[in-house]
Design a protein around this motif. Structure first.
Motif, PDB file in Angstrom:
ATOM      1  N   LYS A 239       0.836  -1.199   0.000  1.00 31.13           N
ATOM      2  CA  LYS A 239       0.000   0.000   0.000  1.00 31.13           C
ATOM      3  C   LYS A 239       0.872   1.251   0.000  1.00 31.13           C
ATOM      4  CE  LYS A 239      -0.845   0.495   5.033  1.00 31.13           C
ATOM      5  NZ  LYS A 239      -0.068  -0.603   5.572  1.00 31.13           N
ATOM      6  N   ARG A 240       0.248   2.359  -0.292  1.00 30.91           N
ATOM      7  CA  ARG A 240       0.953   3.632  -0.324  1.00 30.91           C
ATOM      8  C   ARG A 240       1.562   3.932   1.044  1.00 30.91           C
ATOM      9  NH1 ARG A 240      -1.634   7.530  -4.512  1.00 30.91           N
ATOM     10  NH2 ARG A 240      -2.526   6.064  -6.001  1.00 30.91           N
ATOM     11  N   SER A 241       2.611   4.730   1.048  1.00 35.41           N
ATOM     12  CA  SER A 241       3.332   4.978   2.293  1.00 35.41           C
ATOM     13  C   SER A 241       2.509   5.794   3.281  1.00 35.41           C
ATOM     14  CB  SER A 241       4.662   5.685   1.999  1.00 35.41           C
ATOM     15  OG  SER A 241       4.432   6.904   1.311  1.00 35.41           O
ATOM     16  N   ARG A 242       1.608   6.617   2.795  1.00 32.02           N
ATOM     17  CA  ARG A 242       0.776   7.459   3.664  1.00 32.02           C
ATOM     18  C   ARG A 242      -0.671   7.017   3.594  1.00 32.02           C
ATOM     19  NH1 ARG A 242       0.951  12.881   4.673  1.00 32.02           N
ATOM     20  NH2 ARG A 242      -0.773  13.081   3.193  1.00 32.02           N
ATOM     21  N   TRP A 243      -1.241   6.613   4.724  1.00 31.54           N
ATOM     22  CA  TRP A 243      -2.648   6.221   4.712  1.00 31.54           C
ATOM     23  C   TRP A 243      -3.546   7.412   4.376  1.00 31.54           C
ATOM     24  CZ3 TRP A 243      -5.391   9.115   8.067  1.00 31.54           C
ATOM     25  CH2 TRP A 243      -4.766   9.579   9.232  1.00 31.54           C
ATOM     26  N   GLN A 244      -3.080   8.632   4.679  1.00 34.79           N
ATOM     27  CA  GLN A 244      -3.890   9.819   4.387  1.00 34.79           C
ATOM     28  C   GLN A 244      -4.200   9.952   2.907  1.00 34.79           C
ATOM     29  OE1 GLN A 244      -1.137   9.684   6.246  1.00 34.79           O
ATOM     30  NE2 GLN A 244      -1.162  11.100   7.976  1.00 34.79           N
ATOM     31  N   TYR A 268      -8.366  11.259  18.909  1.00 33.21           N
ATOM     32  CA  TYR A 268      -7.913  11.278  17.517  1.00 33.21           C
ATOM     33  C   TYR A 268      -8.590  12.424  16.766  1.00 33.21           C
ATOM     34  CZ  TYR A 268      -5.897   6.639  18.217  1.00 33.21           C
ATOM     35  OH  TYR A 268      -5.146   5.580  18.669  1.00 33.21           O
ATOM     36  N   LYS A 269      -7.826  13.082  15.900  1.00 32.08           N
ATOM     37  CA  LYS A 269      -8.320  14.198  15.107  1.00 32.08           C
ATOM     38  C   LYS A 269      -8.451  13.818  13.642  1.00 32.08           C
ATOM     39  CE  LYS A 269      -8.144  16.865  18.740  1.00 32.08           C
ATOM     40  NZ  LYS A 269      -9.397  17.257  19.448  1.00 32.08           N
ATOM     41  N   SER A 270      -9.443  14.385  12.981  1.00 36.86           N
ATOM     42  CA  SER A 270      -9.620  14.122  11.555  1.00 36.86           C
ATOM     43  C   SER A 270      -8.392  14.579  10.768  1.00 36.86           C
ATOM     44  CB  SER A 270     -10.849  14.849  11.030  1.00 36.86           C
ATOM     45  OG  SER A 270     -12.024  14.371  11.642  1.00 36.86           O
ATOM     46  N   PRO A 271      -7.959  13.799   9.793  1.00 39.03           N
ATOM     47  CA  PRO A 271      -6.842  14.249   8.947  1.00 39.03           C
ATOM     48  C   PRO A 271      -7.276  15.413   8.070  1.00 39.03           C
ATOM     49  CG  PRO A 271      -7.796  12.226   8.080  1.00 39.03           C
ATOM     50  CD  PRO A 271      -8.461  12.460   9.408  1.00 39.03           C
ATOM     51  N   THR A 272      -6.320  16.199   7.655  1.00 39.49           N
ATOM     52  CA  THR A 272      -6.610  17.309   6.745  1.00 39.49           C
ATOM     53  C   THR A 272      -6.008  16.985   5.383  1.00 39.49           C
ATOM     54  OG1 THR A 272      -4.601  18.432   7.507  1.00 39.49           O
ATOM     55  CG2 THR A 272      -6.677  19.030   8.566  1.00 39.49           C
ATOM     56  N   LEU A 273      -6.691  17.419   4.347  1.00 37.60           N
ATOM     57  CA  LEU A 273      -6.242  17.142   2.978  1.00 37.60           C
ATOM     58  C   LEU A 273      -5.206  18.162   2.547  1.00 37.60           C
ATOM     59  CD1 LEU A 273      -9.670  16.260   1.334  1.00 37.60           C
ATOM     60  CD2 LEU A 273      -7.877  14.696   2.111  1.00 37.60           C
TER      61      LEU A 273
END
Length: 273
Positions: A239-244, A268-273
């Motif tokens: 899989k890609r290196s960043r789950w985001q 836990y905080k929501s990820p930002t795009l």
């Protein structure tokens, strides 16, 4: 049903929630605490509760957890992958003897299930669109029986995510089948959760050392260096290196809504795009 494992020692039992670095945590515990890995447990037995050990569990950022769970299925591994992609009318893994009513309803649903559609979503671990569709389908009320999880029987099935369900089902004693709202689930967890300590995957080494210190378990300098050495066991491959990178705003909000219990419980905080 999800078959689970436990690391069992004289003074503690580590109950493993899949895809929360369980294999790695078990190996680190084995460095400092004599114990054994036992498989195919649903949760601790009454005899294990009766001897009153310290119970450990682990949890993970929900957004990262779903990517890991999906990526594991892209390797054609895991009971969720098997349930979603099995052939129509299959009786494998339904647990007829333990839960005949559930098994019957699950089997009838399987006749209408479309495993080929799920299989396509597992065909490329690099495909972010496939992940986003998989995540949405996993939480659609009309597909809630597809996963083979007994969440389908619960009043909260249309409100909570798979991670929240598994956490409550594994780490609490008693049933929450009739509980529908978040506040009542919080109250249930407050009274029924049997864990003494929770290790957050994102702070794994520090949390584990803190638990060992609180239990007054001696850790040598060499063992401490091994624990702090990092690394993970049994990672999902390819899989890609960043789950985001797998998320868009809609999928971020879906997890935020469905697993609000976990995000608020553990900060836990929501990820930002």
């Amino acid at each position: 049903m999800v078959w689970l494992r436990m690391f069992i020692a004289d003074r503690l039992i580590y109950v493993e929630l899949p895809k929360t670095a369980c294999t790695h945590i078990g190996k680190l515990l084995a460095l400092v605490v004599p114990g054994e890995q036992r498989g195919k447990h649903n949760k601790p037995s009454q005899a294990e509760f009766d001897r009153r050990p310290v119970f450990l569990g682990s949890v993970r950022n929900p957004w990262a957890w779903y990517v890991s769970l999906w990526a594991y299925g892209c390797q054609q591994e895991g009971m969720l992958w098997e349930a979603l992609t099995h052939g129509r009318g299959s009786v494998r893994g339904l647990g007829w003897r333990a839960a005949p009513i559930y098994a019957g309803r699950r089997w009838l649903h399987s006749l209408r299930q479309r495993p080929a559609e799920w299989q396509r979503l597992y065909s490329d671990v690099q495909d972010v669109q496939a992940f986003r569709i998989w995540l949405r389908w996993l939480h659609e009320p009309a597909r809630r029986w597809d996963s083979g999880e007994r969440l389908a029987l619960h009043a909260c099935a249309d409100r909570v995510g798979l991670l929240t369900y598994r956490y409550l089902d594994l780490f609490c004693r008693g049933s929450f089948r009739s509980i529908a709202d978040l506040e009542s689930l919080r109250a249930f967890d407050a009274t029924a959760n049997y864990l003494d300590h929770v290790i957050r995957t994102e702070h794994l080494e520090q949390d584990l050392l803190m638990v060992l210190e609180r239990l007054q378990i001696a850790v040598s300098d060499e063992q401490r260096s091994q624990i702090l050495g990092g690394g993970r066991s049994n990672p999902s491959r390819g899989k890609r290196s960043r789950w985001q990178d797998y998320y868009d705003q809609a999928s971020i909000e879906l997890v935020a809504q469905r697993d609000r219990f976990i995000t608020e419980r553990f900060g836990y905080k929501s990820p930002t795009l």
